[in-house]
Design a protein around this motif. Sequence first.
Motif, PDB file in Angstrom:
ATOM      1  N   LEU A   1      -2.847   2.130  -4.534  1.00 54.22           N
ATOM      2  CA  LEU A   1      -2.161   3.405  -4.347  1.00 54.22           C
ATOM      3  C   LEU A   1      -3.039   4.240  -3.928  1.00 54.22           C
ATOM      4  O   LEU A   1      -4.278   4.318  -4.583  1.00 54.22           O
ATOM      5  CB  LEU A   1      -1.733   3.885  -6.078  1.00 54.22           C
ATOM      6  N   ILE A   2      -2.536   5.491  -3.323  1.00 57.05           N
ATOM      7  CA  ILE A   2      -3.293   6.500  -2.693  1.00 57.05           C
ATOM      8  C   ILE A   2      -2.743   7.866  -2.847  1.00 57.05           C
ATOM      9  O   ILE A   2      -1.630   7.958  -2.658  1.00 57.05           O
ATOM     10  CB  ILE A   2      -3.583   6.319  -1.141  1.00 57.05           C
TER      11      ILE A   2
ATOM     12  N   TRP B   1      -7.185  11.042   6.708  1.00 61.88           N
ATOM     13  CA  TRP B   1      -6.784   9.770   7.538  1.00 61.88           C
ATOM     14  C   TRP B   1      -7.839   8.368   7.765  1.00 61.88           C
ATOM     15  O   TRP B   1      -7.551   7.424   7.344  1.00 61.88           O
ATOM     16  CB  TRP B   1      -5.912   9.844   8.775  1.00 61.88           C
ATOM     17  N   PRO B   2      -8.839   8.947   7.989  1.00 58.26           N
ATOM     18  CA  PRO B   2     -10.089   7.775   8.242  1.00 58.26           C
ATOM     19  C   PRO B   2     -10.337   7.089   6.663  1.00 58.26           C
ATOM     20  O   PRO B   2     -10.310   6.016   6.611  1.00 58.26           O
ATOM     21  CB  PRO B   2     -11.249   8.604   8.510  1.00 58.26           C
ATOM     22  N   GLU B   3     -10.570   7.836   5.712  1.00 62.09           N
ATOM     23  CA  GLU B   3     -10.505   7.258   4.493  1.00 62.09           C
ATOM     24  C   GLU B   3      -9.117   6.302   3.932  1.00 62.09           C
ATOM     25  O   GLU B   3      -9.177   5.348   3.302  1.00 62.09           O
ATOM     26  CB  GLU B   3     -10.686   8.408   3.190  1.00 62.09           C
ATOM     27  N   VAL B   4      -8.078   6.984   3.883  1.00 59.75           N
ATOM     28  CA  VAL B   4      -6.803   6.370   3.598  1.00 59.75           C
ATOM     29  C   VAL B   4      -6.441   5.189   4.503  1.00 59.75           C
ATOM     30  O   VAL B   4      -6.082   4.242   4.013  1.00 59.75           O
ATOM     31  CB  VAL B   4      -5.717   7.297   3.879  1.00 59.75           C
TER      32      VAL B   4
ATOM     33  N   LEU C   1      -6.652   2.103  -7.130  1.00 61.92           N
ATOM     34  CA  LEU C   1      -6.099   3.807  -6.793  1.00 61.92           C
ATOM     35  C   LEU C   1      -7.231   4.522  -6.106  1.00 61.92           C
ATOM     36  O   LEU C   1      -8.573   4.430  -6.348  1.00 61.92           O
ATOM     37  CB  LEU C   1      -5.982   4.284  -8.244  1.00 61.92           C
ATOM     38  N   LEU C   2      -6.855   5.172  -5.155  1.00 61.47           N
ATOM     39  CA  LEU C   2      -7.927   6.132  -4.315  1.00 61.47           C
ATOM     40  C   LEU C   2      -7.375   7.549  -4.565  1.00 61.47           C
ATOM     41  O   LEU C   2      -6.121   7.734  -4.106  1.00 61.47           O
ATOM     42  CB  LEU C   2      -7.794   5.564  -3.025  1.00 61.47           C
TER      43      LEU C   2
ATOM     44  N   VAL D   1       0.949  -1.202  -0.022  1.00 61.11           N
ATOM     45  CA  VAL D   1       0.199  -0.018  -0.050  1.00 61.11           C
ATOM     46  C   VAL D   1       0.990   1.195  -0.075  1.00 61.11           C
ATOM     47  O   VAL D   1       1.598   1.637   0.974  1.00 61.11           O
ATOM     48  CB  VAL D   1      -0.952  -0.118   1.509  1.00 61.11           C
ATOM     49  N   VAL D   2       0.921   2.006  -1.053  1.00 57.04           N
ATOM     50  CA  VAL D   2       2.016   3.123  -1.184  1.00 57.04           C
ATOM     51  C   VAL D   2       0.796   4.436  -1.155  1.00 57.04           C
ATOM     52  O   VAL D   2       0.216   4.747  -2.021  1.00 57.04           O
ATOM     53  CB  VAL D   2       2.335   2.972  -2.527  1.00 57.04           C
ATOM     54  N   GLN D   3       1.136   5.110  -0.233  1.00 54.28           N
ATOM     55  CA  GLN D   3       0.370   6.387   0.191  1.00 54.28           C
ATOM     56  C   GLN D   3       1.045   7.391  -0.079  1.00 54.28           C
ATOM     57  O   GLN D   3       2.104   7.812   0.242  1.00 54.28           O
ATOM     58  CB  GLN D   3       0.172   6.321   1.580  1.00 54.28           C
ATOM     59  N   VAL D   4       0.222   8.553  -0.918  1.00 54.14           N
ATOM     60  CA  VAL D   4       1.178   9.691  -1.520  1.00 54.14           C
ATOM     61  C   VAL D   4       2.640   9.362  -1.615  1.00 54.14           C
ATOM     62  O   VAL D   4       3.377   9.965  -1.120  1.00 54.14           O
ATOM     63  CB  VAL D   4       0.748  10.758  -0.616  1.00 54.14           C
TER      64      VAL D   4
END
Length: 561
Positions: free
Chosen positions: A277-278, A320-323, A305-306, A170-173
């Motif tokens: 991916l976020i 953060w809640p959605e992520v 993708l989000l 899970v790759v966030q920003v």
Amino acid sequence: MSTPTPDAVAASAWAPPAGRPPLSARMMRALWRGLPAKRHAIGWEPGLVVPAADGSPLITDHYFPRAEGDFPTLLVRSPYGRGLPWSPMYGLLFAEQGFHVVLQSCRGTGGSGGAFDLWRNEAADGRATVSWLRGQPWFNGTLGTVGPSYLGYVQWALALDPPPELKAMVVQVGLHDPYGLFYADGALRLENALAVGVGMTYQHQGMAPFLRATLRLQRRLRAVTTARPLRGAYASALGGEIAWLDDVMSHPDPHDPYWHGASLDRSAERLRVPTALITGWHDALADQTFEQYGRLRRAGCETALLVGPWTHTSALQQGWPEVFAESLAWLRAHLCADPSGLRPTTVRAHVGGENAWRDLDDWPPAEAATPWYPAPGGRLIRQAPTDSAPLTTFRYDPADPTPSLGGPLLSRTAGPRDNSRLEARDDVLTFTGPPLTEPVDVLGPVSARLSVSTDTGHADVFTRLCDVDAQGRSVNVCDGLGRLRTTGDAPSQVTVAMSATAHRFPAGHRIRWQISAGAHPRYARNPGTGRSPVDATTFTPVRMTLHTDSALLLPGGSGLG
């Protein structure tokens, strides 16, 4: 009945130590709302020593559920320390949902041995950490990775040669291309470079040193970014010289050997590890996320993708809640065989202007670009010009550079802003369409095809899409910068990528195209002489002429009725 594997037997027989997570992490955890209910009490093993590829000690904290059972492991490697906010966000929250979490400081940071480098050690150190995991009695052989920004870069590094245990990412920003973080078409992303300098130098030392350094940079930002020459001026704000930052600022050419191996785009080209991916529409690394999403899809890798209404930092705050929910659902599906939390579509995007989420089968949607053309009187029209005549001229003075305002930055000033005062400047052109009689959706990558001539041959062009409401408030949607290379009076043709968006222009609003010659200090100002912006001490104003065959290209751009 299946026979338990040796790893599973060892994990179930492992006796957890008695340590509790740090009080600061537990206090921050208590403040969060809108997160899933806690499933397990949490234990903590701090200060474990993991040997790096060259034997250097990598200091590591282990968070775990205090429960019997067989739990997968998440590896989180960070150059920003193991305290706040990483301890509660990744250690506590994921452990209480049923994961072992290994939170590790990259070499040269947070007490780990060796010297930190922006990219040259992460692949080998990641593999060494997985080798260490294989010897732990609680490791059941199922591994995932998660994390934002540079914590995404270390995931792509591990994915260059993914270990067999790696089952989900899970790759966030996230970052995968350091050059793209620091440069746009050869123009230095100055504000990003300074923000990264503060983060990499101070954040791993703790929140207090990091906040002091951030405030010091804010106080001295103008002096640093207007210094002549720019080289070395940051030292007074960042507490001294930083070797890697000097190197970054000295190598604007992406083909320079200095950047060899820095980009990990190739990690996604043959990856088979399911990867979520976020990003956010105003994330400074959004384009990198879209690039990797495209590579993963072409490789046939399972991906999601989000994209939210976030900046680089707000994705981990307001978002953060959605992520967290997206990340947790992906990890449970691929590490715990529980797909119940997955959404039915590959892409979920927040649509600005509509302020609603939309589920899509892919990104970008397959829609042709609609051209909009500049016209006399500051109009933006759909009718194509019949020639390439000069349309309007403005003067850019690097001694009084056009200021930057909002957009995809790493700092707190990022995001949508009212551009009205900026657009009142003489060095900013605006072309505005008529009030819309019906909503217009723009979904996908936006770009500008510019025909520009200059009197010096050396200039940049900054181009921005804005949404103008009925009260005249002009809010930035997306933008980009390109470098002009002109000869004499002949116009230069340049296409500028303006990132991507999912935005609805409501009925009664107007579409605006904004054009200038820079956005300072987001980008280092072009001195107008052809000399490096880092070393320039003399500035030359430039007169720029926009020609009628320029066009703003909007994907879709169709009315909805």
